[in-house]
Structure formats: C-alpha cells, structure tokens
Design a protein around this motif. Sequence first.
Motif, PDB file in Angstrom:
ATOM      1  N   CYS A  55       0.858  -1.201   0.000  1.00 11.63           N
ATOM      2  CA  CYS A  55       0.000   0.000   0.000  1.00 11.63           C
ATOM      3  C   CYS A  55       0.888   1.242   0.000  1.00 11.63           C
ATOM      4  CB  CYS A  55      -0.897   0.011   1.235  1.00 11.63           C
ATOM      5  SG  CYS A  55      -1.947  -1.432   1.339  1.00 11.63           S
ATOM      6  N   SER A  56       1.118   1.792  -1.193  1.00 10.43           N
ATOM      7  CA  SER A  56       2.072   2.902  -1.297  1.00 10.43           C
ATOM      8  C   SER A  56       1.538   4.193  -0.670  1.00 10.43           C
ATOM      9  CB  SER A  56       2.439   3.128  -2.758  1.00 10.43           C
ATOM     10  OG  SER A  56       1.246   3.216  -3.517  1.00 10.43           O
ATOM     11  N   HIS A  57       0.213   4.278  -0.485  1.00  9.32           N
ATOM     12  CA  HIS A  57      -0.345   5.529   0.059  1.00  9.32           C
ATOM     13  C   HIS A  57      -0.910   5.360   1.467  1.00  9.32           C
ATOM     14  CE1 HIS A  57       0.139   7.408  -3.826  1.00  9.32           C
ATOM     15  NE2 HIS A  57      -0.467   6.374  -4.390  1.00  9.32           N
ATOM     16  N   VAL A  58      -0.480   4.300   2.131  1.00  8.22           N
ATOM     17  CA  VAL A  58      -1.122   3.952   3.414  1.00  8.22           C
ATOM     18  C   VAL A  58      -1.037   5.077   4.439  1.00  8.22           C
ATOM     19  CG1 VAL A  58       0.896   2.827   4.454  1.00  8.22           C
ATOM     20  CG2 VAL A  58      -1.416   2.047   5.055  1.00  8.22           C
ATOM     21  N   ASP A  59       0.033   5.881   4.385  1.00  7.85           N
ATOM     22  CA  ASP A  59       0.191   6.948   5.384  1.00  7.85           C
ATOM     23  C   ASP A  59      -0.073   8.337   4.814  1.00  7.85           C
ATOM     24  OD1 ASP A  59       0.760   5.491   7.736  1.00  7.85           O
ATOM     25  OD2 ASP A  59       2.763   5.035   6.940  1.00  7.85           O
ATOM     26  N   ASP A  60      -0.767   8.392   3.676  1.00  9.26           N
ATOM     27  CA  ASP A  60      -0.933   9.687   3.006  1.00  9.26           C
ATOM     28  C   ASP A  60      -1.660  10.733   3.842  1.00  9.26           C
ATOM     29  OD1 ASP A  60       0.451   8.980   0.830  1.00  9.26           O
ATOM     30  OD2 ASP A  60      -1.157   9.339  -0.622  1.00  9.26           O
ATOM     31  N   ASN A  61      -2.662  10.342   4.589  1.00  8.40           N
ATOM     32  CA  ASN A  61      -3.385  11.371   5.341  1.00  8.40           C
ATOM     33  C   ASN A  61      -2.973  11.431   6.797  1.00  8.40           C
ATOM     34  OD1 ASN A  61      -4.470   8.964   5.871  1.00  8.40           O
ATOM     35  ND2 ASN A  61      -6.575   9.441   5.210  1.00  8.40           N
TER      36      ASN A  61
END
Length: 381
Positions: A109-115
């Motif tokens: 999950c490349s965007h797991v920490d985006d927010n």
Amino acid sequence: MDSTSPDSDPALEAAGPAMAEATAESAATPGGPATYFDGSSNRRQTVAISLANQLVLRSADNYVSWPYADIRRVDSPTGTLRVGCLSASPLARLEIRDAALAAELIARCSHVDDNRLTRGALARIVGWSLAAAASIVAVVLVVIPFAADRLTPLVPPTMERHLGEAAVVQIQTVFGDKACSEAAGQAAFGKLVTALRVPAGLDDSIASQVLDTPIANAFALPGGRFFLFRGLLDKADDPDEVAGILAHELGHLKHRDNLRQLIHNGGSSFLIGLLFGDITGAGAVIFASRTIVNASYSREAEEAADSFAIQVMHKLGRPTRPMGELMFRITGKEDGKRPSLWASHPLTEDRLARMRAENRPPSGPPLLSAEEWRALKGICH
Ligand SMILES: [Zn+2]
C-alpha cells in the motif's frame, strides 16, 4: 451489508476453509486471519485475507476486495494494524494482529500513510518553525540595526521631543523629581553648557539638569535633553573633567544615539515578544524605557561620542585628559565583572589612554572661574 448473519462464529468456521483455499490458489500469495468491521454495523467478523493484486477479504458470507492504492492506515492500539479503504464504506475497518502479515500489506500500500502526519511531515513542520524563529533572530540582529540607522534621521524633531518627554517621566519615576536648582550653581552650569553647546553645533533647544542622585553618571535623552547626576560632580576635581563628560553627552544628542537605540530596542523587543507570544507590545515599551534609563549605548556610539567630546574640547582649547581621568576614577580598573552603569561603555582604560593621547595643553580660557566651579559643585545644596 450482511445483517442476516446471527453472529461471527459461522464466519470463524468459514475462515478456515477460505484460508486453505487461498493458500491452495497460490503459495506465493500471502494471507492470514484478520478482523473486519463492515462499517454499517458494529459486528466484528473474522475474515481470511489474501494479498493478491488487490487485498481480498473472505468470510462465509462476505467477499470484499480493496485496491492497495485506496488503503489508508487509521489510529490503532499498539500491535495492531488497522486500515480503511477510500473506495469502501467510510467506516469499514480491517484489523491485522499478525505483524508479518501487516508488514506484507503495508509494503503493497504505497499511500497507506498519506493522510497522516508522517515523521517527514512533522520534521518539515518543525523545520519551518525553526526557520521562522531563526528569521526573527536574523531580523533582530541584522535588519533592525540597519533599519534603526535609516529610520533615525527620518523621525521629525517634534516626535523625538515627545519620546524624550515620555522618557523624562520614566527618569522621574526612577530617580524622583529632584532637580538641583541652587541659583549660583545653576548659573555656572548654564555657562558651562552654553560654552560646550556652541562648538558642538547644537542650538539652544537642548535642555539639561543636574539631578540630586549619588550615582556618578550622566546621560542624554531623545529630544535634546541631558542629565548630570550629582554623584559625578562630587567625584570631579575641576571643570574640564565635567566639561568633557558633558561634551560626550552632547555627542550622543548630536548623533541622536538614544533615538536610534530606542528604535532598535523597541523593534527588537517587539519581535522577540512575537517570538515568545507577547503581541501586546507592552513588553517592548518597558524594555525600551529601561534601556533609556540605563543609557546603554553601543560601543561604537560611545566611541563616536568620545571623538565628538575630544573635538569640542580641542575647539575650546581645553585638555581632554581630565575627562578620561574622571571616567577612570568613577569606574576604577575594569575587572570584567562589574555590572556598572558603564558596563556597555568601552573599557575605561582604553578611553583614558585615548584621552591622554589626544590631550593638548590649555590654549583657551578656563571654562569656569574658581568661584563658579565651587558654585557648581554645590548646586544641590
Ligand atoms: Zn555615552
């Protein structure tokens, strides 16, 4: 979604075969048990997940797939990975306790920490805050001194006089309203000031007073006022000593040093106040007025005022050494730890050496007669 299921137990039973099936599909597809909340009820379901080209959640009555790109981490207790999915029900959650499986999922999950506020983002915020603080410090150290030099000549004399009057109120608060006014002493003082003022190129708008205070000091205020303390007269042995000190104060008036200092310290303490969250400006005012009372000019301003005093004494044909000797008598040999009123001044020994080097034998008339000198010494009596 599935409100007909009585409870989670059938799902638990179903998880076993589903897992076996997932493992059988491909040995290369990691998977394992996890807990799933569908977001429409608070029912916890045990599901088998497999990490294929999407995240797949299976139970007896559920088949859900989440694209890796839509998966986001949400707050969770330590030891549990809890995620949601942007393209699923907003409250749907998956919890994984198996650390290895959690790591496998996060890796996909490349965007797991985006927010989330990541360490990098946090470091950037801290970095910007430090940069803001550093820029305020730079403004205080570099820009304000520069601005004070540029602004000082632009302040109209009337405004400067008002500032000076405000400062006089401060002086009276600190030292009391004890101006010395013995008539013969006052006449002698007036004669001495006028004798110095003319070669100094200052008009008669300057005002001066002797204050009945035992401290040996003198200082100038914005707006052409300067004060001599009785303590200095007490320590003086002849008129040339006092004249040199007064000429030094006239140098500060001529160069508008105190106004520059006021702008400098007012601006600095205002910004320092901003840095520490004091936006009322009250701190700045207190700081600035205290600075005036302490007369703590910069070393450069002091040296320039000394040069000015030397010139004035030369013009009058009077010696410069006596003022150096009086300064030395007041401050003594500097031991570096003296928190005196003169602390910000150049080393007295250096000044005395300079006054000696510039000394010329008297070529002009004495500034005061012996009688006038005695009267000046007694101005406060
Ligand atoms: Zn000075």
